[in-house]
Each structure stands twice: as C-alpha cells, then as structure tokens.
Design a protein around this motif. Sequence first.
Motif, PDB file in Angstrom:
ATOM      1  N   ARG A  53      42.160  40.666  50.283  1.00  0.00           N
ATOM      2  CA  ARG A  53      41.735  41.472  51.424  1.00  0.00           C
ATOM      3  C   ARG A  53      42.953  42.023  52.177  1.00  0.00           C
ATOM      4  N   CYS A  54      44.054  41.283  52.085  1.00  0.00           N
ATOM      5  CA  CYS A  54      45.216  41.670  52.879  1.00  0.00           C
ATOM      6  C   CYS A  54      46.283  42.392  52.066  1.00  0.00           C
ATOM      7  N   GLY A  55      46.092  42.583  50.820  1.00  0.00           N
ATOM      8  CA  GLY A  55      47.149  43.229  50.040  1.00  0.00           C
ATOM      9  C   GLY A  55      47.000  42.878  48.580  1.00  0.00           C
ATOM     10  N   ARG A  56      48.012  43.187  47.822  1.00  0.00           N
ATOM     11  CA  ARG A  56      47.912  42.960  46.383  1.00  0.00           C
ATOM     12  C   ARG A  56      48.915  41.925  45.935  1.00  0.00           C
ATOM     13  N   VAL A  57      48.561  41.199  44.907  1.00  0.00           N
ATOM     14  CA  VAL A  57      49.526  40.292  44.306  1.00  0.00           C
ATOM     15  C   VAL A  57      49.565  40.557  42.815  1.00  0.00           C
ATOM     16  N   LEU A  58      50.755  40.312  42.235  1.00  0.00           N
ATOM     17  CA  LEU A  58      50.915  40.430  40.797  1.00  0.00           C
ATOM     18  C   LEU A  58      50.747  39.035  40.204  1.00  0.00           C
ATOM     19  N   THR A 109      40.926  34.403  46.025  1.00  0.00           N
ATOM     20  CA  THR A 109      39.840  35.189  45.449  1.00  0.00           C
ATOM     21  C   THR A 109      40.138  36.659  45.680  1.00  0.00           C
ATOM     22  N   GLY A 110      40.003  37.439  44.615  1.00  0.00           N
ATOM     23  CA  GLY A 110      40.258  38.871  44.760  1.00  0.00           C
ATOM     24  C   GLY A 110      39.604  39.638  43.641  1.00  0.00           C
ATOM     25  N   ARG A 111      39.887  40.935  43.647  1.00  0.00           N
ATOM     26  CA  ARG A 111      39.284  41.794  42.654  1.00  0.00           C
ATOM     27  C   ARG A 111      40.413  42.327  41.757  1.00  0.00           C
ATOM     28  N   GLU A 117      36.412  43.393  38.239  1.00  0.00           N
ATOM     29  CA  GLU A 117      35.795  42.074  38.287  1.00  0.00           C
ATOM     30  C   GLU A 117      36.403  41.229  39.401  1.00  0.00           C
ATOM     31  N   PRO A 118      35.623  40.410  40.062  1.00  0.00           N
ATOM     32  CA  PRO A 118      36.235  39.434  40.966  1.00  0.00           C
ATOM     33  C   PRO A 118      36.851  38.287  40.159  1.00  0.00           C
ATOM     34  N   LEU A 119      37.899  37.703  40.714  1.00  0.00           N
ATOM     35  CA  LEU A 119      38.574  36.634  39.984  1.00  0.00           C
ATOM     36  C   LEU A 119      39.035  35.580  40.981  1.00  0.00           C
TER      37      LEU A 119
END
Lengths: 293, 348
Positions: free
Chosen positions: B303-308, B283-285, B321-323
């Motif tokens: 919460r800990c970083g970004r993913v592509l 879950t992320g934004r 948006e949250p996804l």
Amino acid sequence: MTGRRPSGVLFVLPALVLLVVFVFIPLVGVLGLSLTNLDLYSLANTANLHAIGAENYLHLLRDRRAWQALAATLAVVVVGVPATLVLSLISALMIESIAERWRGLFRTALFVPVVCSTVAIAIGWRYLLNTRFGLVNHLLRVLGLGAPNWLGNPHLAIIAITIVVVWKGFGYGMIIVAAARREIPEELYEAARIEGAGVRQRLLRITVPMLAPTLGLLALLDVSGYWQLFAEPYVLTRGGPLGSTTSLLLLMYDRGFLWWRWGAASAIAVVLTAMMWMFAWAQRHARADWRGE
Amino acid sequence: MATVEIEHVDKVRPGGQAVLHDVSCAARDGELLAVVGPSGCGKSTLLRLVAGLESVTVGVIRIGGCVVNDLPPQRRDVAMVFQSHALYPHMTVYENLAFGLRVRGTARRETDRRVRQVGARLGLEAMLERYPRELSGGQRQRTALGRAMLRDAAVFLLDEPLSSLDVPLRAEMRRELAELHRSLGTTMIYVTHDQSEALSLGQRMVVLAGGRVQQIDTPVDVYRRPANRFVAGFVGWPPMNFLRAESLADMVGAPAGEAGVEYGVRPECFAAQPGGPDDVQFTGRIERIESQGGEWYLELALRCGRVLVRLRLEQALTVGEPLRLWVRRADLHTFDATTGQRVESSGR
Ligand SMILES: Nc1ncnc2c1ncn2[C@@H]1O[C@H](COP(=O)(O)OP(=O)(O)OP(=O)(O)O)[C@@H](O)[C@H]1O
Ligand SMILES: [Mg+2]
C-alpha cells in the motif's frame, strides 16, 4: 580490402594534380635537363644545345667545389640534427616540468625563431656575430675569451651557420616532443617510482624510449630540412669564406642562376633528391618499434 | 609482511577540494582488505596515499609499524597494480617484469631466474617476448600482477585491477587473485567499486562514501548488519528495499512502529512460507514478473510503495495476483530515518 569507389578517386584527385604538376613534371624535367648542356650560350643559339649523357654527373665527381659543398652540407646535417634533437628534447622536458603559468611564455619564446623568416633571422645573426660590434663577441670579450671572426674564418663560419640553423630549428621539435611527452601516461612514472626507479632511470628507461618514435620522425624532418640548407649561408656568408659554407643547394643556385649553367645545376638537384630519398628509405626500414610499424 | 594502519587521515587537494575526511582503517598482517565505495568516493586517493604517490594533509599512515608519511614510494615497501595496468608499452612482458629488478640493480642471472619463475607461475611463459599491446586483457592483468609480485613488497595495493576485464574473465581472475593471496600471504589492500568483488574477495571490507568510512567489518557482517542506510543500499545486489515506518500497516507482526525509523529488507530475504512464529508478514499485489532461470524477480506493490522480491518458487505466478510473503525478524533492518544509522532492535 574494401571495394574502391570512384568517389575515392575524386577525393585524391586535387592532391594528385598538384603533385603531378609541381613535383613529378618538374622532376622529370630536371632529370632531362641534367642530361644536356643547357646554359646561356645554348639558349641564345639552340644549335649549341646537345644531349651530353652523364657528362654533368661525371663532371660533378671531379668537381672539388661539389665535394666541398657535400662536406659542408653533411657537416651541418651530422652535427646539427643530433644537436637539434637534443635541444628539442631538453627544452620540451623543461617546459613540461615548469609551472603552468610560465609555460606559455617559455614555449612562445623558444618557438618564435621557427616562425620567423629565415632571412630576417640570418640578418639578425649577422649583426650578433659581427666581429667588432656584435653582441656575441662583446660577451666573449667580457668573459675574456677573445673576439673571433665568426663569419670570416672558414672553420668558424660553418660552425656559426650550424648554430644559427639549430637555433632556428629546435623550437619546432620542442613543440612536437612536448606534445608527445604529454601523451605518456603519468601512471607509468608512478609505477616506475614504486618499483624504485629514480629520476635518471625514469628519463632513460621510460621517457626517452617512449619518445623514440617521435624523435625518429623529427630526425627525418630535420635531415631533409638541413639537407636543403640555403638561406642561412646565402645571407650570412654568401657561401664563403673560400666556399666553406657553400651548401649543395647554394652551389646549385650559383651554377643555375649566377652562371646560367642549368644543365649542371639540374644534375646537382637530381643528386640532392636521390640522396634524400635514399635516406628516407633507410629511415623507413630501420623502424620496427613497439607500435608495430 | 606488514600491517598497514591509516589513522585519522584527511586529504585536501591543492585546489582546496576535500577528498578524504578522518579516514581510519587498518589492514592486518597478511590480510586482504577490500575497500569499496561508489565512483569518486576517494578509494584511489586512499590507495595513492598509502603508496606515497600523494601526501596526506592530516593524519598518519604506518606500514609495518613505521610512520611512512614522509617516505617516497620506493622506500615504502609496497607494490601497486594500477587500474589501467600501467604496463610499459615499449617493453616486452619480460622487460616489464624485469624492470623493477633491473632498476634496483639485481644481478642479471638472478633477474632472469626470478622473472621466468613468476612468468611460469602466472602462465606467461609463452608471452615473455610479446609487447603489452599484443596481449589479451587477462594476460595484461597477469603481467601487472607479476610485476607487483617481483617487487617482493610487504604490502600489495590493487586499484580496481579487474575493472577493465569482461565479466567471465573477471570471475576467473578473481579466483586467481584469491588463490595468489592465499599462497603469497602478503597484506593486500584491494580497491573496487564492485561490492560483489569486495564481498567475495575481502577478508574484511571498508565501505567508503563521500570520503568517509561508513563501515569496517567482515563481508558477512557488512551484509548482515549494515551500519547505516547507505551501506545497506550499496552492499548486496539487487539492492535492499526500504520502507517507511508508516507502511507498517502492510506488515503484520513488525516491531511496534516507532516514529522516525525506516525498515530495510533484502530482496532475497522474502519467503513464501512463514519460517517461525515471529516472522513479519507482507501482503501485496504482483506488479511485474521476471523469471531468471529457477528464480523469480517480482515487483510487489504494497500500500505504501513497491518492493523488489527474489523468490525461488515452483508454482506459477501471474501479474495482478495478491501474494503473501514472510520475512524473518532478523532480516528486517531498522534505520533512523534522519541520521540513517542502524537501530539495533531489541530482542536479538
Ligand atoms: N588529479 C585530480 N585532480 C583533482 N581532483 C581529483 C583528481 N583525482 C581525483 N580527484 C577527485 O577526488 C575525488 C576522489 O577521487 P578518487 O580517484 O580517489 O575516486 P575513486 O573512489 O577512486 O573513484 P573511481 O571508482 O571512479 O576510481 C573525486 O571527487 C575526484 O573528482
Ligand atoms: Mg579510482
């Protein structure tokens, strides 16, 4: 074609001025002089100065010394140019193949004659070629090959002159060829090795043809240089013995500045220039190589 | 036809620079082995060792079962295509093709027949009298290939043969190469720095980095089960996302967080719907959106970083948006955080 801007003319102007002042005007002047009988007498009394048409040229055709000078000059060109090219090529390839740390030393040693004054070199060679005390004959005697009179024998003198000329000249070509050799990608040789080409085939099928444009340019430079042979015979033999080493330029010098016959000397100068141009023209048109020129 | 075996090969350059360390790999008879790695990892060096253009410092190279360490290039029965093509610029295409046959003393008629045959096969008939500088990149490429074909060698060595071509031509030549390999059946070692080329062309691939072999496997296996973190990040585009184990809080249903591991997920392995009960949920934004045709490239802030993330999705998305996304357990790679080695998760 992009538009010509006035500033372009400004940039070529200095070169153009120099060219006109030092080449075109003298050339026209010489051409004019060659059609007169200008000499010391006509200079003293201008009433003696006449336009004599092609008389100087016709005289040249009948002049045994002129033909001899042509033959001597041609001999030096015909033998000297190929010899210089071969020596340049061999020395360049050798220099490029020896270890880096020795390269500079050899390159300098072989290049020194090029930058030395021709007169100094010729004087040096006069000592080396001295029949009795010269180092060359000393070595020949040690080898039991006799002691020829290098500069006193008409047949040997022209050979000696050619040797000196080539010795002085090949270092220049060596530098140029060595630079051109470095430009050949090493991968071509690697590809050739993989395809099974040995040392000799790599030399004959890759190195030499790839260097051909460079060698052609050097040939042109050498021909034009040797064609104007002057200082070596002037210092070494003074054109002798029996006129055997009198080059066309030396003959012109003698006619002009020894005998004060400027009209006759100018005719020789014109012939020399015309022959040079013909050669350059032929050379240009003989070239159609892989560079697409 | 022959095998190529490279066993425990080290290469130290004359200056003392170690380029290859204990490299072992083998190309099977008739196989197309792709060697891939970042620039400067020693791929070309490895190929040149096999070709005999350089000598190995330690180790053994066998071609067709014979040790070739001391054989010169011309006796190794290999053909090579160079990255720069290395066509002889002063020779026409015909002469370039005929060069090898001529230096090996093949009869003139035989040479002519074979050159024309290969020229026709590569679509170069109309180019035979041209010089290399008068050719397009693809035609030069074909000439270089043709020259290698005429060598009639048991092994083809190709050093980034497509790298000097533009992208569409590269794709076309890639297909032609694959076709050529199929019809010739020759053993080929194909060096490239382009992982997609290795994935699509190689029957097996060797991943090289820093002069060491990282993994040898089929492209599918290298992609599915990268042996270490480097391979995971190098093979596949866009590159794999890496997440520290501490970020487990973002993932529902991830394996119990062992300390000192790192997780990897490929961007294309995310799905908008759960596919099965043990899928891992993220879950992320949404931070950034880029649409490429029918696909979305999203940057998802956890919460800990970004993913592509690469998604095929009909619905429109908006930044901020949250996804919620799902990843199959099998697509979650685990690596030891200190050694970078793959940790096989149990239950597979
Ligand atoms: N002629 C050379 N002299 C010294 N070092 C070299 C030479 N050629 C390559 N190297 C070094 O050896 C290492 C491996 O080079 P190599 O050419 O094998 O890399 P590569 O994987 O083929 O790279 P690329 O993908 O850029 O072609 C590099 O670190 C490079 O700097
Ligand atoms: Mg390389």
